[in-house]
Scaffold this motif. Structure first.
Motif, PDB file in Angstrom:
ATOM      1  N   LYS A   1      -8.564  -3.905  -9.313  1.00  0.00           N
ATOM      2  CA  LYS A   1      -8.946  -2.749  -8.501  1.00  0.00           C
ATOM      3  C   LYS A   1      -7.749  -2.368  -7.644  1.00  0.00           C
ATOM      4  CE  LYS A   1     -11.793   0.292  -6.855  1.00  0.00           C
ATOM      5  NZ  LYS A   1     -10.607   1.154  -6.616  1.00  0.00           N
ATOM      6  N   ILE A   2      -7.596  -1.076  -7.429  1.00  0.00           N
ATOM      7  CA  ILE A   2      -6.547  -0.592  -6.531  1.00  0.00           C
ATOM      8  C   ILE A   2      -7.153  -0.235  -5.177  1.00  0.00           C
ATOM      9  CG2 ILE A   2      -4.882   1.281  -6.144  1.00  0.00           C
ATOM     10  CD1 ILE A   2      -4.000  -0.743  -8.277  1.00  0.00           C
ATOM     11  N   ASN A   3      -6.491  -0.649  -4.117  1.00  0.00           N
ATOM     12  CA  ASN A   3      -6.855  -0.205  -2.771  1.00  0.00           C
ATOM     13  C   ASN A   3      -5.745   0.714  -2.265  1.00  0.00           C
ATOM     14  OD1 ASN A   3      -8.408  -3.212  -1.301  1.00  0.00           O
ATOM     15  ND2 ASN A   3      -9.045  -1.922  -2.994  1.00  0.00           N
ATOM     16  N   ILE A   4      -6.149   1.839  -1.683  1.00  0.00           N
ATOM     17  CA  ILE A   4      -5.202   2.764  -1.077  1.00  0.00           C
ATOM     18  C   ILE A   4      -5.581   2.925   0.386  1.00  0.00           C
ATOM     19  CG2 ILE A   4      -4.428   5.188  -1.025  1.00  0.00           C
ATOM     20  CD1 ILE A   4      -4.759   5.226  -4.079  1.00  0.00           C
ATOM     21  N   GLY A   5      -4.600   2.852   1.263  1.00  0.00           N
ATOM     22  CA  GLY A   5      -4.904   3.019   2.682  1.00  0.00           C
ATOM     23  C   GLY A   5      -3.788   3.727   3.419  1.00  0.00           C
TER      24      GLY A   5
ATOM     25  N   LEU B   1      -3.287   4.080   7.353  1.00  0.00           N
ATOM     26  CA  LEU B   1      -3.876   3.670   8.625  1.00  0.00           C
ATOM     27  C   LEU B   1      -2.974   4.132   9.768  1.00  0.00           C
ATOM     28  CD1 LEU B   1      -5.055   0.129   7.448  1.00  0.00           C
ATOM     29  CD2 LEU B   1      -6.395   2.190   7.538  1.00  0.00           C
ATOM     30  N   GLY B   2      -1.867   3.435   9.991  1.00  0.00           N
ATOM     31  CA  GLY B   2      -0.922   3.901  11.000  1.00  0.00           C
ATOM     32  C   GLY B   2      -1.334   3.601  12.427  1.00  0.00           C
ATOM     33  N   ASN B   3      -2.258   2.655  12.613  1.00  0.00           N
ATOM     34  CA  ASN B   3      -2.648   2.308  13.983  1.00  0.00           C
ATOM     35  C   ASN B   3      -1.543   1.549  14.696  1.00  0.00           C
ATOM     36  OD1 ASN B   3      -5.085   3.375  13.139  1.00  0.00           O
ATOM     37  ND2 ASN B   3      -6.019   1.385  12.741  1.00  0.00           N
ATOM     38  N   ILE B   4      -0.737   0.818  13.955  1.00  0.00           N
ATOM     39  CA  ILE B   4       0.340   0.023  14.549  1.00  0.00           C
ATOM     40  C   ILE B   4       1.682   0.714  14.348  1.00  0.00           C
ATOM     41  CG2 ILE B   4       1.541  -2.205  14.421  1.00  0.00           C
ATOM     42  CD1 ILE B   4      -1.251  -3.428  13.668  1.00  0.00           C
ATOM     43  N   VAL B   5       1.959   1.153  13.129  1.00  0.00           N
ATOM     44  CA  VAL B   5       3.186   1.908  12.822  1.00  0.00           C
ATOM     45  C   VAL B   5       2.788   3.363  12.564  1.00  0.00           C
ATOM     46  CG1 VAL B   5       5.064   2.212  11.170  1.00  0.00           C
ATOM     47  CG2 VAL B   5       4.352  -0.102  11.836  1.00  0.00           C
ATOM     48  N   PRO B   6       3.044   4.262  13.522  1.00  0.00           N
ATOM     49  CA  PRO B   6       2.560   5.640  13.340  1.00  0.00           C
ATOM     50  C   PRO B   6       3.224   6.395  12.193  1.00  0.00           C
ATOM     51  CG  PRO B   6       3.231   5.237  15.635  1.00  0.00           C
ATOM     52  CD  PRO B   6       3.654   4.040  14.834  1.00  0.00           C
ATOM     53  N   GLN B   7       4.471   6.100  11.855  1.00  0.00           N
ATOM     54  CA  GLN B   7       5.142   6.850  10.780  1.00  0.00           C
ATOM     55  C   GLN B   7       4.254   6.887   9.528  1.00  0.00           C
ATOM     56  OE1 GLN B   7       8.729   5.144   8.678  1.00  0.00           O
ATOM     57  NE2 GLN B   7       9.656   7.062   9.345  1.00  0.00           N
ATOM     58  N   LEU B   8       4.015   8.099   9.020  1.00  0.00           N
ATOM     59  CA  LEU B   8       3.105   8.269   7.876  1.00  0.00           C
ATOM     60  C   LEU B   8       3.543   7.395   6.708  1.00  0.00           C
ATOM     61  CD1 LEU B   8       0.713   9.791   6.564  1.00  0.00           C
ATOM     62  CD2 LEU B   8       2.338  11.556   5.868  1.00  0.00           C
ATOM     63  N   HIS B   9       2.630   6.544   6.269  1.00  0.00           N
ATOM     64  CA  HIS B   9       2.912   5.695   5.117  1.00  0.00           C
ATOM     65  C   HIS B   9       1.594   5.345   4.454  1.00  0.00           C
ATOM     66  CE1 HIS B   9       2.150   2.845   8.409  1.00  0.00           C
ATOM     67  NE2 HIS B   9       1.831   1.936   7.504  1.00  0.00           N
ATOM     68  N   ALA B  10       1.646   5.152   3.140  1.00  0.00           N
ATOM     69  CA  ALA B  10       0.439   4.867   2.359  1.00  0.00           C
ATOM     70  C   ALA B  10       0.609   3.545   1.633  1.00  0.00           C
ATOM     71  CB  ALA B  10       0.192   5.988   1.349  1.00  0.00           C
ATOM     72  N   HIS B  11      -0.382   2.690   1.790  1.00  0.00           N
ATOM     73  CA  HIS B  11      -0.402   1.409   1.090  1.00  0.00           C
ATOM     74  C   HIS B  11      -1.095   1.563  -0.260  1.00  0.00           C
ATOM     75  CE1 HIS B  11       0.378  -0.877   4.895  1.00  0.00           C
ATOM     76  NE2 HIS B  11      -0.277   0.122   5.444  1.00  0.00           N
ATOM     77  N   VAL B  12      -0.525   0.971  -1.293  1.00  0.00           N
ATOM     78  CA  VAL B  12      -1.173   0.894  -2.608  1.00  0.00           C
ATOM     79  C   VAL B  12      -1.125  -0.578  -3.011  1.00  0.00           C
ATOM     80  CG1 VAL B  12      -1.257   1.764  -4.973  1.00  0.00           C
ATOM     81  CG2 VAL B  12      -0.238   3.184  -3.170  1.00  0.00           C
ATOM     82  N   ILE B  13      -2.297  -1.177  -3.163  1.00  0.00           N
ATOM     83  CA  ILE B  13      -2.381  -2.633  -3.294  1.00  0.00           C
ATOM     84  C   ILE B  13      -3.230  -2.995  -4.503  1.00  0.00           C
ATOM     85  CG2 ILE B  13      -3.008  -4.781  -2.097  1.00  0.00           C
ATOM     86  CD1 ILE B  13      -3.182  -2.644   0.443  1.00  0.00           C
ATOM     87  N   GLY B  14      -2.702  -3.867  -5.333  1.00  0.00           N
ATOM     88  CA  GLY B  14      -3.472  -4.376  -6.468  1.00  0.00           C
ATOM     89  C   GLY B  14      -4.325  -5.553  -6.027  1.00  0.00           C
ATOM     90  N   ARG B  15      -5.618  -5.454  -6.302  1.00  0.00           N
ATOM     91  CA  ARG B  15      -6.547  -6.486  -5.857  1.00  0.00           C
ATOM     92  C   ARG B  15      -7.227  -7.181  -7.042  1.00  0.00           C
ATOM     93  NH1 ARG B  15      -8.328  -5.962  -0.716  1.00  0.00           N
ATOM     94  NH2 ARG B  15      -8.849  -8.151  -1.111  1.00  0.00           N
TER      95      ARG B  15
END
Lengths: 136, 136
Positions: free
Chosen positions: B77-81, B83-97
């Motif tokens: 399954k892929i998770n995409i997130g 968030l940016g609560n800690i690092v505001p610079q726009l970034h997207a996580h793509v994680i294989g689960r």
């Protein structure tokens, strides 16, 4: 076969209405302003299960919901997540966050228990979201 | 002023290279195949800080990375997130689960500590990602 919402998503949410691609749902959790977008595409699990036009449309619907929640006075940051580890049906969370909320600065999923809205607050929020998302 | 990567993102990752919009980074955490896409737009924090064409491009880059990680034999399954609560610079996580991974079925953020790749494994993964993402 027509689109059907996963019963777990249905149980946790109230329907706001339909955007061009997605059914918009309000998570029944007064701790965070939290909307879930579920593309009405039978069998979609990952974003690759949408075509390129649908993916662009989903992005615009995410942006609309994000801007709407960001306009609330106590929202400082938007969190967007597409996980699906528990409910595989493709759905995207859009959550308004503030420093000091119950999960801050971590993600909201799996933290504590949902606190259901009071009926009048729920109705008011649903109506406000319908208006802002130009639904119905 | 040119694009600069947030130093916290830089510290946790290795650079894969640049896609048309985003800098692609490999999270240096052998527990999960985990890529971060950072649009090279100075000052972007939320997706509304991108224009509509950039948002569509980000979605396609997310889809490419997601399909790449999904092709790994142990990814279910892929998770995409975003968030940016800690690092505001726009970034997207793509994680294989996968079921049974250290955070399954919860989200990965904030769970345990990263386990750095061994040098040869890190190089192999970076090279494989460059090939699959068609990065120079």
């Amino acid at each position: 076969m027509s689109f059907a919402l996963d019963p777990r998503l249905a149980a946790d949410t109230r329907v706001i209405g339909d955007l061009p691609l997605s059914r918009a749902l309000l998570m029944n959790d007064a701790r965070y302003p939290w909307v879930i977008l579920t593309p009405r595409r039978l069998g979609a699990i990952e974003i690759r299960d949408l075509d390129i036009a649908e993916r662009a449309q989903l992005m615009e619907e995410l942006a609309l919901v994000a801007a709407t929640l960001r306009s609330l006075p106590d929202v400082e940051k938007i969190n967007i997540g597409m996980l699906g580890n528990i409910v595989p049906q493709l759905h995207a969370h859009v959550i308004g966050r503030r420093s000091g909320d119950p999960a801050w600065p971590g993600p909201v999923w799996g933290v504590g228990r949902a606190i259901a809205y009071e009926a009048t607050t729920l109705d008011a929020r649903l109506n406000w979201l319908k208006l802002k998302l130009r639904i119905g």
